[in-house]
Design a protein around this motif. Structure first.
Motif, PDB file in Angstrom:
ATOM      1  N   LEU A 122       0.947  -1.547   0.118  1.00  0.00           N
ATOM      2  CA  LEU A 122       0.097   0.059  -0.125  1.00  0.00           C
ATOM      3  C   LEU A 122       0.760   1.279  -0.284  1.00  0.00           C
ATOM      4  N   THR A 123       2.090   1.253   0.851  1.00  0.00           N
ATOM      5  CA  THR A 123       3.185   1.869   0.643  1.00  0.00           C
ATOM      6  C   THR A 123       3.200   2.917  -0.563  1.00  0.00           C
ATOM      7  N   TYR A 124       3.424   1.765  -1.507  1.00  0.00           N
ATOM      8  CA  TYR A 124       3.450   2.185  -2.959  1.00  0.00           C
ATOM      9  C   TYR A 124       2.918   2.922  -3.698  1.00  0.00           C
ATOM     10  N   LYS A 125       1.859   1.904  -3.455  1.00  0.00           N
ATOM     11  CA  LYS A 125       0.432   1.973  -4.444  1.00  0.00           C
ATOM     12  C   LYS A 125      -0.261   4.226  -3.643  1.00  0.00           C
ATOM     13  N   ILE A 126       0.228   4.762  -2.793  1.00  0.00           N
ATOM     14  CA  ILE A 126       0.073   5.516  -1.997  1.00  0.00           C
ATOM     15  C   ILE A 126       0.716   6.261  -3.023  1.00  0.00           C
ATOM     16  N   LEU A 127       2.368   6.621  -2.989  1.00  0.00           N
ATOM     17  CA  LEU A 127       3.337   7.074  -4.082  1.00  0.00           C
ATOM     18  C   LEU A 127       3.093   7.043  -5.660  1.00  0.00           C
ATOM     19  N   ASP A 128       2.991   6.123  -5.587  1.00  0.00           N
ATOM     20  CA  ASP A 128       2.240   5.874  -7.222  1.00  0.00           C
ATOM     21  C   ASP A 128       1.175   7.433  -7.371  1.00  0.00           C
ATOM     22  N   ALA A 129       0.343   6.899  -6.680  1.00  0.00           N
ATOM     23  CA  ALA A 129      -1.026   7.545  -6.434  1.00  0.00           C
ATOM     24  C   ALA A 129      -0.567   9.610  -6.115  1.00  0.00           C
ATOM     25  N   LEU A 130       0.274   9.329  -5.642  1.00  0.00           N
ATOM     26  CA  LEU A 130       1.107  10.680  -5.342  1.00  0.00           C
ATOM     27  C   LEU A 130       1.477  11.046  -6.717  1.00  0.00           C
ATOM     28  N   LYS A 131       2.311  10.492  -7.818  1.00  0.00           N
ATOM     29  CA  LYS A 131       2.388  10.867  -8.409  1.00  0.00           C
ATOM     30  C   LYS A 131       2.256  10.996  -9.559  1.00  0.00           C
ATOM     31  N   ASP A 132       0.885  10.549  -9.716  1.00  0.00           N
ATOM     32  CA  ASP A 132      -0.257  10.873 -10.602  1.00  0.00           C
ATOM     33  C   ASP A 132      -1.705  11.810 -10.572  1.00  0.00           C
ATOM     34  N   ARG A 133      -1.052  12.526  -9.258  1.00  0.00           N
ATOM     35  CA  ARG A 133      -1.975  13.546  -8.729  1.00  0.00           C
ATOM     36  C   ARG A 133      -1.140  14.675  -8.832  1.00  0.00           C
ATOM     37  N   TYR A 134       0.175  14.760  -9.133  1.00  0.00           N
ATOM     38  CA  TYR A 134       1.148  15.900  -8.800  1.00  0.00           C
ATOM     39  C   TYR A 134       2.421  15.205 -10.158  1.00  0.00           C
ATOM     40  N   THR A 135       1.083  15.158 -11.797  1.00  0.00           N
ATOM     41  CA  THR A 135       2.765  14.924 -12.756  1.00  0.00           C
ATOM     42  C   THR A 135       3.796  15.875 -13.067  1.00  0.00           C
ATOM     43  N   ASP A 136       3.508  16.994 -12.271  1.00  0.00           N
ATOM     44  CA  ASP A 136       4.758  18.129 -12.764  1.00  0.00           C
ATOM     45  C   ASP A 136       5.685  18.114 -12.114  1.00  0.00           C
ATOM     46  N   LYS A 137       6.187  17.505 -11.077  1.00  0.00           N
ATOM     47  CA  LYS A 137       5.993  18.311  -9.657  1.00  0.00           C
ATOM     48  C   LYS A 137       6.953  16.731  -9.226  1.00  0.00           C
ATOM     49  N   ASN A 138       8.248  16.830  -8.367  1.00  0.00           N
ATOM     50  CA  ASN A 138       8.907  15.688  -8.431  1.00  0.00           C
ATOM     51  C   ASN A 138       8.601  14.955  -6.598  1.00  0.00           C
ATOM     52  N   ILE A 139       8.404  14.216  -6.133  1.00  0.00           N
ATOM     53  CA  ILE A 139       8.478  13.956  -5.344  1.00  0.00           C
ATOM     54  C   ILE A 139       9.628  13.508  -3.925  1.00  0.00           C
TER      55      ILE A 139
END
Length: 121
Positions: free
Chosen positions: A84-101
């Motif tokens: 789930l941690t990776y799923k959350i991070l993947d979803a954040l990456k999809d939400r913030y497509t123009d920014k680095n996490i």
């Protein structure tokens, strides 16, 4: 799926944040939640199970111009080791497509493992 925090989720977020090692004290939890709510660039996202609809994880981020700083991430212990941690991070990456996490010292190992996983795909 990611759900943005609102006041209806306060107790759930407090419970999930209490799994973070430096946030065990209820007064400290309240301070942290107030900190997130004090500025528009700070957000809490909850992870909702698609099977049950329960909120079982959370991520706290601070948005900047070119990056998103992952401040906290927490998963209900009953659902750990399910990726789930990776799923959350993947979803954040999809939400913030123009920014680095990016990570804090506390979240650095999580972000590092996630980035390694992404590079292997």
């Amino acid at each position: 799926m990611l759900v943005q925090y609102n006041d209806d989720y306060e107790k759930i977020v407090m419970g999930l944040l209490s799994y973070v090692s430096d946030l065990k004290d209820p007064a400290r939890l309240e301070e942290e939640l107030e900190w997130y709510n004090a500025e528009d660039n700070r957000r809490i996202y909850l992870w909702q199970s698609e099977e049950t609809g329960n909120l079982i994880g959370m991520a706290g981020v601070e948005e900047e111009e070119e990056l998103v700083l992952l401040r906290h991430i927490s998963i209900d212990p009953s659902f750990r080791k399910e990726g789930l941690t990776y799923k959350i991070l993947d979803a954040l990456k999809d939400r913030y497509t123009d920014k680095n996490i990016v990570a804090t010292l506390e979240t650095a190992s999580i972000i590092s493992k996630w980035q390694k996983k992404l590079s292997e795909q």
